[in-house]
Design a protein around this motif. Structure first.
Motif, PDB file in Angstrom:
ATOM      1  N   ILE A   1      39.727 -23.639 -13.411  1.00 15.97           N
ATOM      2  CA  ILE A   1      39.222 -22.284 -13.641  1.00 15.97           C
ATOM      3  C   ILE A   1      39.548 -21.466 -12.396  1.00 15.97           C
ATOM      4  O   ILE A   1      39.267 -21.894 -11.280  1.00 15.97           O
ATOM      5  CB  ILE A   1      37.697 -22.288 -13.898  1.00 15.97           C
ATOM      6  CG1 ILE A   1      37.365 -23.123 -15.145  1.00 15.97           C
ATOM      7  CG2 ILE A   1      37.164 -20.863 -14.039  1.00 15.97           C
ATOM      8  CD1 ILE A   1      35.889 -23.427 -15.314  1.00 15.97           C
ATOM      9  N   ASN A   2      40.120 -20.311 -12.588  1.00 16.99           N
ATOM     10  CA  ASN A   2      40.492 -19.456 -11.475  1.00 16.99           C
ATOM     11  C   ASN A   2      39.282 -19.174 -10.582  1.00 16.99           C
ATOM     12  O   ASN A   2      38.192 -18.886 -11.082  1.00 16.99           O
ATOM     13  CB  ASN A   2      41.069 -18.148 -12.039  1.00 16.99           C
ATOM     14  CG  ASN A   2      41.675 -17.273 -10.991  1.00 16.99           C
ATOM     15  OD1 ASN A   2      41.048 -16.952  -9.991  1.00 16.99           O
ATOM     16  ND2 ASN A   2      42.905 -16.868 -11.233  1.00 16.99           N
TER      17      ASN A   2
ATOM     18  N   ASN B   1      27.739 -28.973  -1.498  1.00 16.43           N
ATOM     19  CA  ASN B   1      28.545 -28.394  -0.418  1.00 16.43           C
ATOM     20  C   ASN B   1      29.972 -28.107  -0.882  1.00 16.43           C
ATOM     21  O   ASN B   1      30.933 -28.345  -0.164  1.00 16.43           O
ATOM     22  CB  ASN B   1      28.564 -29.304   0.811  1.00 16.43           C
ATOM     23  CG  ASN B   1      27.186 -29.463   1.406  1.00 16.43           C
ATOM     24  OD1 ASN B   1      26.447 -28.493   1.533  1.00 16.43           O
ATOM     25  ND2 ASN B   1      26.825 -30.689   1.738  1.00 16.43           N
ATOM     26  N   MET B   2      30.077 -27.612  -2.109  1.00 19.47           N
ATOM     27  CA  MET B   2      31.378 -27.343  -2.709  1.00 19.47           C
ATOM     28  C   MET B   2      31.636 -25.836  -2.681  1.00 19.47           C
ATOM     29  O   MET B   2      30.745 -25.052  -2.985  1.00 19.47           O
ATOM     30  CB  MET B   2      31.382 -27.848  -4.159  1.00 19.47           C
ATOM     31  CG  MET B   2      32.727 -27.812  -4.834  1.00 19.47           C
ATOM     32  SD  MET B   2      32.657 -28.352  -6.568  1.00 19.47           S
ATOM     33  CE  MET B   2      31.914 -29.968  -6.418  1.00 19.47           C
TER      34      MET B   2
ATOM     35  N   LEU C   1      35.810 -26.015  -6.496  1.00 19.60           N
ATOM     36  CA  LEU C   1      35.434 -26.104  -7.906  1.00 19.60           C
ATOM     37  C   LEU C   1      36.582 -25.622  -8.789  1.00 19.60           C
ATOM     38  O   LEU C   1      36.835 -26.209  -9.842  1.00 19.60           O
ATOM     39  CB  LEU C   1      34.162 -25.289  -8.168  1.00 19.60           C
ATOM     40  CG  LEU C   1      33.589 -25.355  -9.574  1.00 19.60           C
ATOM     41  CD1 LEU C   1      33.313 -26.792 -10.013  1.00 19.60           C
ATOM     42  CD2 LEU C   1      32.321 -24.500  -9.672  1.00 19.60           C
ATOM     43  N   SER C   2      37.269 -24.608  -8.341  1.00 15.50           N
ATOM     44  CA  SER C   2      38.425 -24.105  -9.076  1.00 15.50           C
ATOM     45  C   SER C   2      39.500 -25.181  -9.219  1.00 15.50           C
ATOM     46  O   SER C   2      40.050 -25.379 -10.312  1.00 15.50           O
ATOM     47  CB  SER C   2      39.006 -22.881  -8.342  1.00 15.50           C
ATOM     48  OG  SER C   2      40.202 -22.478  -8.939  1.00 15.50           O
TER      49      SER C   2
ATOM     50  N   ALA D   1      30.332 -27.876 -15.238  1.00 12.43           N
ATOM     51  CA  ALA D   1      29.461 -29.036 -15.029  1.00 12.43           C
ATOM     52  C   ALA D   1      30.295 -30.282 -14.778  1.00 12.43           C
ATOM     53  O   ALA D   1      30.026 -31.051 -13.844  1.00 12.43           O
ATOM     54  CB  ALA D   1      28.544 -29.234 -16.237  1.00 12.43           C
ATOM     55  N   ASP D   2      31.323 -30.476 -15.585  1.00 11.96           N
ATOM     56  CA  ASP D   2      32.193 -31.642 -15.428  1.00 11.96           C
ATOM     57  C   ASP D   2      32.868 -31.639 -14.060  1.00 11.96           C
ATOM     58  O   ASP D   2      32.968 -32.672 -13.399  1.00 11.96           O
ATOM     59  CB  ASP D   2      33.242 -31.666 -16.541  1.00 11.96           C
ATOM     60  CG  ASP D   2      34.035 -32.955 -16.548  1.00 11.96           C
ATOM     61  OD1 ASP D   2      33.418 -34.041 -16.589  1.00 11.96           O
ATOM     62  OD2 ASP D   2      35.279 -32.878 -16.505  1.00 11.96           O
ATOM     63  N   GLY D   3      33.305 -30.480 -13.602  1.00 10.58           N
ATOM     64  CA  GLY D   3      33.941 -30.359 -12.304  1.00 10.58           C
ATOM     65  C   GLY D   3      33.012 -30.683 -11.149  1.00 10.58           C
ATOM     66  O   GLY D   3      33.447 -31.014 -10.047  1.00 10.58           O
ATOM     67  N   MET D   4      31.705 -30.603 -11.409  1.00 10.67           N
ATOM     68  CA  MET D   4      30.716 -30.935 -10.380  1.00 10.67           C
ATOM     69  C   MET D   4      30.121 -32.322 -10.608  1.00 10.67           C
ATOM     70  O   MET D   4      29.140 -32.691  -9.970  1.00 10.67           O
ATOM     71  CB  MET D   4      29.613 -29.867 -10.364  1.00 10.67           C
ATOM     72  CG  MET D   4      30.119 -28.521  -9.892  1.00 10.67           C
ATOM     73  SD  MET D   4      28.833 -27.258  -9.801  1.00 10.67           S
ATOM     74  CE  MET D   4      28.717 -26.707 -11.495  1.00 10.67           C
TER      75      MET D   4
END
Length: 123
Positions: A54-55, A42-43, A48-49, A78-81
């Motif tokens: 990341i823009n 639900n992101m 995520l940016s 992947a790391d951001g999630m």
């Protein structure tokens, strides 16, 4: 009026369409994996940016197929999630030939699997 599924069924009978369809599948698999990983949490792209630096416009380009991500960019996503990137080459089977099969998944809390490629003995 036909549905997209009906249209695809008709088109998949045409060899030229099948060839082009199979040629874009690796890219479509990457796009699908990114979108599914993000939406399963639900992101939003904006969230995520913020997590990745990341823009948001670049994330949008990736998800709509106009971006060309590097492996490092996919790792950052992947790391951001909270996931790890796994890229897998799968042997061709008679059913998938001449189709190239790639699997790209975001995996939660799994160690990275790696196997060293054995070196061939030289004579």
């Amino acid at each position: 009026m036909r549905t997209l599924k009906q249209y695809k069924e008709v088109q998949m009978k045409e060899p030229e369409f099948v060839k082009e369809y199979e040629a874009i599948q690796p890219e479509m698999d990457v796009i699908r994996a990114i979108v599914e990983a993000r939406t399963s949490q639900n992101m939003t792209q904006k969230e995520l940016s913020k997590r990745t630096g990341i823009n948001q416009a670049d994330i949008s380009k990736l998800e709509n197929g106009t971006g060309n991500p590097t492996i490092n960019l996919l790792k950052r996503l992947a790391d951001g999630m909270g996931m790890m990137l796994k890229i897998e080459f799968v042997p061709k089977t008679k059913q998938t030939q001449p189709k190239r099969v790639y699997e790209i998944k975001g995996l939660k809390k799994h160690p990275v699997e790696s196997s060293a490629c054995p070196r061939q003995k030289r004579s």
